[in-house]
Motif scaffolding. Structure first.
Motif, PDB file in Angstrom:
ATOM      1  N   ASN A 128       5.928 -10.349 -23.264  1.00 19.18           N
ATOM      2  CA  ASN A 128       6.805  -9.372 -22.400  1.00 19.18           C
ATOM      3  C   ASN A 128       6.493  -9.319 -21.098  1.00 19.18           C
ATOM      4  O   ASN A 128       7.264  -8.967 -20.289  1.00 19.18           O
ATOM      5  CB  ASN A 128       6.929  -8.168 -23.497  1.00 19.18           C
ATOM      6  N   ARG A 129       5.166  -8.903 -20.917  1.00 15.13           N
ATOM      7  CA  ARG A 129       4.453  -8.992 -19.534  1.00 15.13           C
ATOM      8  C   ARG A 129       4.924 -10.102 -18.441  1.00 15.13           C
ATOM      9  O   ARG A 129       5.404  -9.812 -17.384  1.00 15.13           O
ATOM     10  CB  ARG A 129       3.051  -8.566 -19.618  1.00 15.13           C
ATOM     11  N   ILE A 130       4.817 -11.235 -19.109  1.00 13.36           N
ATOM     12  CA  ILE A 130       4.890 -12.514 -18.318  1.00 13.36           C
ATOM     13  C   ILE A 130       6.588 -12.579 -18.059  1.00 13.36           C
ATOM     14  O   ILE A 130       6.680 -12.679 -16.982  1.00 13.36           O
ATOM     15  CB  ILE A 130       4.390 -13.677 -19.134  1.00 13.36           C
ATOM     16  N   THR A 131       7.664 -12.337 -19.200  1.00 17.93           N
ATOM     17  CA  THR A 131       8.629 -12.614 -19.087  1.00 17.93           C
ATOM     18  C   THR A 131       9.253 -11.597 -18.105  1.00 17.93           C
ATOM     19  O   THR A 131      10.239 -11.563 -17.267  1.00 17.93           O
ATOM     20  CB  THR A 131       9.645 -12.554 -20.333  1.00 17.93           C
ATOM     21  N   SER A 132       8.732 -10.411 -18.113  1.00 17.98           N
ATOM     22  CA  SER A 132       9.502  -9.258 -17.169  1.00 17.98           C
ATOM     23  C   SER A 132       8.689  -9.444 -15.842  1.00 17.98           C
ATOM     24  O   SER A 132       9.222  -8.996 -14.836  1.00 17.98           O
ATOM     25  CB  SER A 132       8.915  -7.884 -17.837  1.00 17.98           C
ATOM     26  N   SER A 133       7.661 -10.244 -15.342  1.00 18.19           N
ATOM     27  CA  SER A 133       7.104 -10.436 -14.317  1.00 18.19           C
ATOM     28  C   SER A 133       7.865 -11.718 -13.476  1.00 18.19           C
ATOM     29  O   SER A 133       7.544 -11.822 -12.283  1.00 18.19           O
ATOM     30  CB  SER A 133       5.844 -10.536 -14.226  1.00 18.19           C
ATOM     31  N   ILE A 134       8.647 -12.428 -14.218  1.00 18.80           N
ATOM     32  CA  ILE A 134       9.264 -13.470 -13.653  1.00 18.80           C
ATOM     33  C   ILE A 134      10.615 -12.939 -12.727  1.00 18.80           C
ATOM     34  O   ILE A 134      11.224 -12.330 -13.419  1.00 18.80           O
ATOM     35  CB  ILE A 134       9.653 -14.685 -14.873  1.00 18.80           C
ATOM     36  N   ASP A 135      10.541 -13.518 -11.375  1.00 20.72           N
ATOM     37  CA  ASP A 135      11.550 -13.463 -10.739  1.00 20.72           C
ATOM     38  C   ASP A 135      12.534 -14.618 -10.727  1.00 20.72           C
ATOM     39  O   ASP A 135      12.210 -15.633 -10.145  1.00 20.72           O
ATOM     40  CB  ASP A 135      11.428 -12.907  -9.403  1.00 20.72           C
ATOM     41  N   LEU A 136      13.475 -14.509 -11.471  1.00 24.31           N
ATOM     42  CA  LEU A 136      14.285 -15.721 -11.544  1.00 24.31           C
ATOM     43  C   LEU A 136      15.196 -16.349 -10.442  1.00 24.31           C
ATOM     44  O   LEU A 136      15.385 -17.388 -10.114  1.00 24.31           O
ATOM     45  CB  LEU A 136      15.630 -15.705 -12.765  1.00 24.31           C
ATOM     46  N   GLU A 137      15.470 -15.329  -9.462  1.00 23.51           N
ATOM     47  CA  GLU A 137      16.171 -15.603  -8.307  1.00 23.51           C
ATOM     48  C   GLU A 137      15.177 -16.460  -7.395  1.00 23.51           C
ATOM     49  O   GLU A 137      15.579 -17.239  -6.694  1.00 23.51           O
ATOM     50  CB  GLU A 137      16.402 -14.303  -7.316  1.00 23.51           C
ATOM     51  N   GLU A 138      13.901 -16.166  -7.597  1.00 22.72           N
ATOM     52  CA  GLU A 138      12.775 -16.859  -6.838  1.00 22.72           C
ATOM     53  C   GLU A 138      12.671 -18.236  -7.295  1.00 22.72           C
ATOM     54  O   GLU A 138      12.719 -19.222  -6.398  1.00 22.72           O
ATOM     55  CB  GLU A 138      11.541 -15.908  -6.984  1.00 22.72           C
ATOM     56  N   VAL A 139      12.945 -18.315  -8.718  1.00 25.23           N
ATOM     57  CA  VAL A 139      12.789 -19.671  -9.123  1.00 25.23           C
ATOM     58  C   VAL A 139      13.959 -20.472  -8.884  1.00 25.23           C
ATOM     59  O   VAL A 139      13.779 -21.520  -8.364  1.00 25.23           O
ATOM     60  CB  VAL A 139      12.675 -19.703 -10.694  1.00 25.23           C
ATOM     61  N   ARG A 140      15.153 -19.957  -8.739  1.00 21.30           N
ATOM     62  CA  ARG A 140      16.276 -20.706  -8.436  1.00 21.30           C
ATOM     63  C   ARG A 140      16.279 -21.068  -6.852  1.00 21.30           C
ATOM     64  O   ARG A 140      16.351 -21.936  -6.373  1.00 21.30           O
ATOM     65  CB  ARG A 140      17.517 -19.575  -8.333  1.00 21.30           C
ATOM     66  N   ARG A 141      15.672 -20.038  -5.950  1.00 23.13           N
ATOM     67  CA  ARG A 141      15.615 -20.642  -4.726  1.00 23.13           C
ATOM     68  C   ARG A 141      14.624 -21.792  -4.239  1.00 23.13           C
ATOM     69  O   ARG A 141      14.889 -22.699  -3.558  1.00 23.13           O
ATOM     70  CB  ARG A 141      15.100 -19.339  -3.943  1.00 23.13           C
ATOM     71  N   ILE A 142      13.495 -21.628  -5.090  1.00 22.55           N
ATOM     72  CA  ILE A 142      12.415 -22.572  -4.914  1.00 22.55           C
ATOM     73  C   ILE A 142      13.058 -23.974  -5.441  1.00 22.55           C
ATOM     74  O   ILE A 142      12.765 -25.053  -4.706  1.00 22.55           O
ATOM     75  CB  ILE A 142      11.100 -22.416  -5.676  1.00 22.55           C
ATOM     76  N   ALA A 143      13.686 -23.963  -6.389  1.00 20.35           N
ATOM     77  CA  ALA A 143      14.416 -25.269  -7.246  1.00 20.35           C
ATOM     78  C   ALA A 143      15.384 -25.616  -6.209  1.00 20.35           C
ATOM     79  O   ALA A 143      15.484 -26.932  -6.184  1.00 20.35           O
ATOM     80  CB  ALA A 143      15.137 -24.866  -8.539  1.00 20.35           C
ATOM     81  N   VAL A 144      16.273 -24.965  -5.525  1.00 23.58           N
ATOM     82  CA  VAL A 144      17.273 -25.384  -4.825  1.00 23.58           C
ATOM     83  C   VAL A 144      16.892 -25.995  -3.209  1.00 23.58           C
ATOM     84  O   VAL A 144      17.213 -26.797  -2.904  1.00 23.58           O
ATOM     85  CB  VAL A 144      18.645 -24.539  -4.688  1.00 23.58           C
ATOM     86  N   GLN A 145      16.025 -25.004  -2.798  1.00 29.35           N
ATOM     87  CA  GLN A 145      15.500 -25.404  -1.390  1.00 29.35           C
ATOM     88  C   GLN A 145      14.630 -26.214  -1.213  1.00 29.35           C
ATOM     89  O   GLN A 145      14.551 -27.278  -0.368  1.00 29.35           O
ATOM     90  CB  GLN A 145      15.372 -23.965  -0.631  1.00 29.35           C
ATOM     91  N   GLU A 146      13.396 -26.018  -2.160  1.00 30.71           N
ATOM     92  CA  GLU A 146      12.316 -26.874  -1.853  1.00 30.71           C
ATOM     93  C   GLU A 146      12.322 -28.085  -2.495  1.00 30.71           C
ATOM     94  O   GLU A 146      11.816 -29.106  -2.052  1.00 30.71           O
ATOM     95  CB  GLU A 146      10.922 -25.944  -2.026  1.00 30.71           C
ATOM     96  N   LEU A 147      12.869 -27.977  -3.887  1.00 33.31           N
ATOM     97  CA  LEU A 147      12.632 -29.316  -4.566  1.00 33.31           C
ATOM     98  C   LEU A 147      14.204 -30.043  -4.437  1.00 33.31           C
ATOM     99  O   LEU A 147      14.132 -31.273  -5.174  1.00 33.31           O
ATOM    100  CB  LEU A 147      12.358 -28.970  -5.989  1.00 33.31           C
ATOM    101  N   GLY A 148      14.923 -29.415  -3.805  1.00 35.04           N
ATOM    102  CA  GLY A 148      16.269 -30.140  -3.649  1.00 35.04           C
ATOM    103  C   GLY A 148      17.136 -30.256  -4.898  1.00 35.04           C
ATOM    104  O   GLY A 148      18.003 -31.279  -4.996  1.00 35.04           O
ATOM    105  N   MET A 149      17.036 -29.602  -5.972  1.00 37.99           N
ATOM    106  CA  MET A 149      17.742 -29.526  -6.900  1.00 37.99           C
ATOM    107  C   MET A 149      19.098 -28.969  -6.901  1.00 37.99           C
ATOM    108  O   MET A 149      19.299 -28.075  -5.992  1.00 37.99           O
ATOM    109  CB  MET A 149      17.110 -28.761  -8.286  1.00 37.99           C
TER     110      MET A 149
END
Length: 155
Positions: free
Chosen positions: A107-128
């Motif tokens: 629960n601590r790990i899942t609450s600390s994940i920022d899904l918007e940051e994951v989406r930003r890295i996937a789209v902008q940095e990895l080209g997904m």
């Protein structure tokens, strides 16, 4: 009528007080009773019970020793079962503590994940990019948990 009531009360009384009370000597009463005569079979059985031969004594002592060993073994088994139950209880408590700690950490790990940051890295940095309408292929599976790809997916 009053005399009859007094007599009934006197006859029904449970005890008498004073020096006129009779004192019974029970030992004399027992001595006066005639002793019952035993039958021949009862007398013979009593005589047999008084005389035990060495073989019978040996048999009884061996039976007593065997019973002692069986009882000691039974008590050891009961003690072993009790110790195992205690050990299982301790392991179950430890398992419950580990599950609780695992759930808290999850629960601590899942609450600390920022899904918007994951989406930003996937789209902008990895080209997904997101899948388009024609790229999604649906399959039906007998098992609901996952689908295993055994060959190329047809276009």
């Amino acid at each position: 009528m009053a005399e009859v009531r007094k007599r009934r009360r006197a006859n029904n009384s449970e005890y008498i007080q004073g020096s006129a009370v009779r004192r019974l000597d029970v030992t004399k009463e027992i001595e006066r009773k005639p002793k019952k005569k035993l039958s021949n079979t009862a007398r013979k059985n009593r005589e047999k019970a008084e005389h035990m031969n060495p073989g019978y004594v040996l048999f009884l002592s061996l039976a007593l020793i065997a019973t002692g060993f069986i009882l000691v073994g039974y008590i050891r088994l009961q003690s072993d079962i009790t110790n195992r139950i205690d050990h299982i209880s301790a392991l179950e408590r430890e398992l419950n503590d580990l599950r609780l700690a695992n759930d808290e950490e999850y629960n601590r790990i899942t609450s600390s994940i920022d899904l918007e940051e994951v989406r930003r890295i996937a789209v902008q940095e990895l080209g997904m990019r997101y899948a388009e309408e024609g790229q999604i292929v649906s399959f039906t599976s007998e098992n609901n948990d996952y689908v295993k790809q055994l060959s190329l997916i047809p276009d």
